[in-house]
Write a protein that holds these residues in place. Sequence first.
Motif, PDB file in Angstrom:
ATOM      1  N   LEU A  54       6.327  -3.100 -35.961  1.00 28.18           N
ATOM      2  CA  LEU A  54       5.527  -3.227 -34.750  1.00 28.18           C
ATOM      3  C   LEU A  54       6.375  -3.945 -33.718  1.00 28.18           C
ATOM      4  N   LYS A  55       6.580  -3.279 -32.587  1.00 29.75           N
ATOM      5  CA  LYS A  55       7.355  -3.896 -31.514  1.00 29.75           C
ATOM      6  C   LYS A  55       6.410  -4.215 -30.372  1.00 29.75           C
ATOM      7  N   LEU A  56       6.405  -5.453 -29.922  1.00 21.77           N
ATOM      8  CA  LEU A  56       5.547  -5.832 -28.810  1.00 21.77           C
ATOM      9  C   LEU A  56       6.401  -5.931 -27.554  1.00 21.77           C
ATOM     10  N   ARG A  57       5.925  -5.296 -26.507  1.00 20.20           N
ATOM     11  CA  ARG A  57       6.611  -5.460 -25.228  1.00 20.20           C
ATOM     12  C   ARG A  57       5.800  -6.444 -24.404  1.00 20.20           C
ATOM     13  N   ALA A  58       6.378  -7.620 -24.176  1.00 17.46           N
ATOM     14  CA  ALA A  58       5.675  -8.617 -23.373  1.00 17.46           C
ATOM     15  C   ALA A  58       6.164  -8.488 -21.938  1.00 17.46           C
ATOM     16  N   PRO A  59       5.221  -8.349 -20.977  1.00 12.95           N
ATOM     17  CA  PRO A  59       5.655  -8.168 -19.594  1.00 12.95           C
ATOM     18  C   PRO A  59       6.444  -9.358 -19.058  1.00 12.95           C
ATOM     19  N   HIS A 111       8.916 -19.630 -30.509  1.00  9.80           N
ATOM     20  CA  HIS A 111       8.789 -18.237 -30.933  1.00  9.80           C
ATOM     21  C   HIS A 111       8.172 -18.197 -32.322  1.00  9.80           C
ATOM     22  N   ARG A 112       7.138 -17.321 -32.499  1.00  5.93           N
ATOM     23  CA  ARG A 112       6.414 -17.361 -33.763  1.00  5.93           C
ATOM     24  C   ARG A 112       6.593 -16.122 -34.610  1.00  5.93           C
ATOM     25  N   MET A 113       7.409 -15.179 -34.104  1.00  4.27           N
ATOM     26  CA  MET A 113       7.745 -14.005 -34.914  1.00  4.27           C
ATOM     27  C   MET A 113       6.499 -13.194 -35.283  1.00  4.27           C
ATOM     28  N   HIS A 114       5.720 -12.865 -34.246  1.00  5.70           N
ATOM     29  CA  HIS A 114       4.525 -12.062 -34.505  1.00  5.70           C
ATOM     30  C   HIS A 114       4.867 -10.695 -35.074  1.00  5.70           C
ATOM     31  N   GLU A 115       6.087 -10.200 -34.750  1.00  3.64           N
ATOM     32  CA  GLU A 115       6.464  -8.873 -35.233  1.00  3.64           C
ATOM     33  C   GLU A 115       6.641  -8.882 -36.745  1.00  3.64           C
ATOM     34  N   LYS A 116       7.181  -9.978 -37.262  1.00  2.60           N
ATOM     35  CA  LYS A 116       7.338 -10.072 -38.715  1.00  2.60           C
ATOM     36  C   LYS A 116       5.987 -10.260 -39.383  1.00  2.60           C
ATOM     37  N   MET A 117       5.132 -11.067 -38.744  1.00  2.00           N
ATOM     38  CA  MET A 117       3.799 -11.286 -39.317  1.00  2.00           C
ATOM     39  C   MET A 117       3.060  -9.964 -39.465  1.00  2.00           C
ATOM     40  N   ALA A 118       3.251  -9.062 -38.473  1.00  2.00           N
ATOM     41  CA  ALA A 118       2.565  -7.772 -38.541  1.00  2.00           C
ATOM     42  C   ALA A 118       2.976  -6.999 -39.787  1.00  2.00           C
ATOM     43  N   GLU A 119       4.246  -7.147 -40.176  1.00  2.00           N
ATOM     44  CA  GLU A 119       4.741  -6.353 -41.303  1.00  2.00           C
ATOM     45  C   GLU A 119       4.225  -6.857 -42.641  1.00  2.00           C
ATOM     46  N   VAL A 120       3.838  -8.114 -42.711  1.00  2.00           N
ATOM     47  CA  VAL A 120       3.373  -8.640 -43.988  1.00  2.00           C
ATOM     48  C   VAL A 120       1.849  -8.777 -44.049  1.00  2.00           C
ATOM     49  N   MET A 121       1.179  -8.467 -42.932  1.00  2.00           N
ATOM     50  CA  MET A 121      -0.284  -8.545 -42.933  1.00  2.00           C
ATOM     51  C   MET A 121      -0.844  -7.135 -42.848  1.00  2.00           C
ATOM     52  N   SER A 122      -2.085  -6.962 -43.327  1.00  2.00           N
ATOM     53  CA  SER A 122      -2.717  -5.659 -43.147  1.00  2.00           C
ATOM     54  C   SER A 122      -3.254  -5.595 -41.711  1.00  2.00           C
ATOM     55  N   TYR A 123      -3.647  -4.384 -41.281  1.00  2.00           N
ATOM     56  CA  TYR A 123      -4.076  -4.212 -39.886  1.00  2.00           C
ATOM     57  C   TYR A 123      -5.215  -5.162 -39.505  1.00  2.00           C
ATOM     58  N   PRO A 124      -6.299  -5.243 -40.308  1.00  2.00           N
ATOM     59  CA  PRO A 124      -7.368  -6.171 -39.890  1.00  2.00           C
ATOM     60  C   PRO A 124      -6.953  -7.640 -39.926  1.00  2.00           C
ATOM     61  N   GLN A 125      -6.058  -7.983 -40.838  1.00  2.00           N
ATOM     62  CA  GLN A 125      -5.603  -9.380 -40.877  1.00  2.00           C
ATOM     63  C   GLN A 125      -4.851  -9.753 -39.604  1.00  2.00           C
ATOM     64  N   TYR A 126      -4.212  -8.758 -39.001  1.00  2.00           N
ATOM     65  CA  TYR A 126      -3.388  -9.027 -37.821  1.00  2.00           C
ATOM     66  C   TYR A 126      -4.231  -9.087 -36.547  1.00  2.00           C
ATOM     67  N   LEU A 127      -5.515  -8.718 -36.637  1.00  2.00           N
ATOM     68  CA  LEU A 127      -6.354  -8.665 -35.422  1.00  2.00           C
ATOM     69  C   LEU A 127      -6.312  -9.934 -34.564  1.00  2.00           C
ATOM     70  N   PRO A 128      -6.402 -11.141 -35.140  1.00  2.00           N
ATOM     71  CA  PRO A 128      -6.404 -12.328 -34.263  1.00  2.00           C
ATOM     72  C   PRO A 128      -5.039 -12.649 -33.668  1.00  2.00           C
ATOM     73  N   ASN A 129      -3.980 -12.063 -34.188  1.00  2.00           N
ATOM     74  CA  ASN A 129      -2.648 -12.450 -33.739  1.00  2.00           C
ATOM     75  C   ASN A 129      -2.292 -12.100 -32.298  1.00  2.00           C
ATOM     76  N   PRO A 130      -2.489 -10.852 -31.860  1.00  2.00           N
ATOM     77  CA  PRO A 130      -1.952 -10.476 -30.539  1.00  2.00           C
ATOM     78  C   PRO A 130      -2.408 -11.394 -29.415  1.00  2.00           C
ATOM     79  N   ALA A 131      -3.655 -11.875 -29.475  1.00  2.00           N
ATOM     80  CA  ALA A 131      -4.144 -12.724 -28.389  1.00  2.00           C
ATOM     81  C   ALA A 131      -3.331 -14.004 -28.272  1.00  2.00           C
ATOM     82  N   ARG A 132      -2.689 -14.401 -29.366  1.00  2.00           N
ATOM     83  CA  ARG A 132      -1.890 -15.635 -29.328  1.00  2.00           C
ATOM     84  C   ARG A 132      -0.568 -15.438 -28.589  1.00  2.00           C
ATOM     85  N   THR A 133      -0.147 -14.203 -28.389  1.00  2.00           N
ATOM     86  CA  THR A 133       1.124 -14.006 -27.685  1.00  2.00           C
ATOM     87  C   THR A 133       0.973 -14.279 -26.199  1.00  2.00           C
TER      88      THR A 133
END
Lengths: 382, 188
Positions: A345-350, A64-86
């Motif tokens: 940011l809450k991610l719902r993973a199917p 688990h990499r805690m993408h939700e926490k990463m979203a809170e400390v990164m700006s929106y464009p910085q977070y762009l590459p993250n979601p694909a990693r989930t």
Amino acid sequence: MNLDLRLDTSGDFYARKFQPTKREDTLILNMGPQHPSTHGVLRIILEIDGEYILRAEPVLGYIHRMHEKMAEVMSYPQYLPNPARTDYLHGLAWNWAHVAAVERLMGLEVPERAEYIRVITCELNRITSHLLWWGAYLLDLGAFTPIMYAFDDRERIQDILQRITGSRLTYCYYRFGGVSNDIDDRFIEETRKQCSRMKPRFKMFKDLVTDNFILRKRVEEIGEIPADTCRKYGATGPVLRGSGVPYDVRRAEPYSVYDRFDFNIPSYDTCDAMGRYLVRMDEMQESIKIIEQALDTLPEGDYIMPKAPKKPKPPAGDVYFALEGARGKIGFHLVSDGDKSPYRLKLRAPGFSNLSLFSEVSEGVLIADAVSILGSLDLVIP
Amino acid sequence: MSEENAKPEKAPDKEKEVKKKEEPQVPKYTGYDYDCFLAPQELLKAVTKLDHADFFLEDVSCVDMQEGFQVVYHFDRFSQPGRVVLRVMISRENPEIPSIYDIFPGAAWHERECFDFFGVRFTGHPNLIPLLLDPEHQGPPPLLKEETALKDLNQLYPDRVHTPVSPDSEEFVKEINNCSNQKSRNQS
């Protein structure tokens, strides 16, 4: 010498917390986290009586990499590459969900051409995801050859996507207000060629694998999930459609330009692993239908909004954006306080919801069938 | 002296900010078709009604804010798609809320996730142990915010009504039965 060579059999935290049935003649067995059929690092604690499973409990979170926490400390464009990693198999859908949630909150309009490009690339990515699932699932069931056929097509699609998006697996292609790169004639030509190449191959896949007697023995009437169980657990995607509910976010809650295309939502009411298998096989063909329609009607225009914000600051408020990924409903719950990074940011993973019904479904089945059920859920663990 | 000088400088800035916020930047469609606040003791009643109305649970989320934790439940429906969101405020000192596991067994993992990340305790949950985090994790839950970073309800949801709705009220029953995303899209 006071060496105690006996193994510590009490197990780790999860093994100690595992609540077995009250029988005494059973065995507790760990399946995973390195078992090849658990795809990624999923561990399942099984209580077995011979070959039969009495209780099963998945243990997850090893990577688990805690993408939700990463979203809170990164700006929106910085977070762009993250979601694909989930979800590394259908990265574009996650990329899309992220940008679309921000666009929805800001009220950004996306140019029509960009919407079409998104549909085409996302559907291509869905096909690659299903192809990999198909090959890997059959590998789980003991058939080695099909994955070679699957990778033949998968690599070709990845080559097409690589030229445009710059990556082959963890895409970061969509931007707020459009996409990062326009598609060209070569892309269109190659995609058309690939679509027409794949059509006869589905017939071959059917003859080679789907009609195979041994496969049918392994998937038919295995892992029956009634539609109401899906509802109680929030299972979506092919798992739900394999249980006879034709629910697809592309149709139920139309986003982008999906309401302009003519496509079917395959569903099978057999509720078993075969139903889920057939749904995915049909879905690839529906995706090709969508891609061809989108290519035929591709409008001219901008591929990104001319004044698209590079560093968006959405107004305070919250939105929910859902879209249909290869594994089911992807949901982004974005809460903004008007700053340059999300407040929450809450991610719902199917796959998370789909996997949670496993312990109910696997009660009383053979271990070999549990492998078949796990594969038919199409899991991506992180 | 310095304070007096500083004050008039700050005042126009604030006015500008207020003006900016007044611009209609509100999204046309937020993804919610029915949005309501609930008192914690009424949660189970509301969720039971949603269960009878054929909804499924999308996810359970939590937002850390000045007033406490806001636990957010998202529901959707297969037959007539439309998203219902239930928001429940609980205090930071004693973060307890009844578990909806008995109604939606799929909530078990979502609740464990909230327990991991925020320390919210779901009473009546059969197996409230860490799910995604290391069970030996030390220190505060990872998604808690520092007190200086906390925002309040009006800052986060400026145009919403924050008064709790009763799940017995006619309004609630009517809203969940008629909830549909087609309808709310056409209105906007």
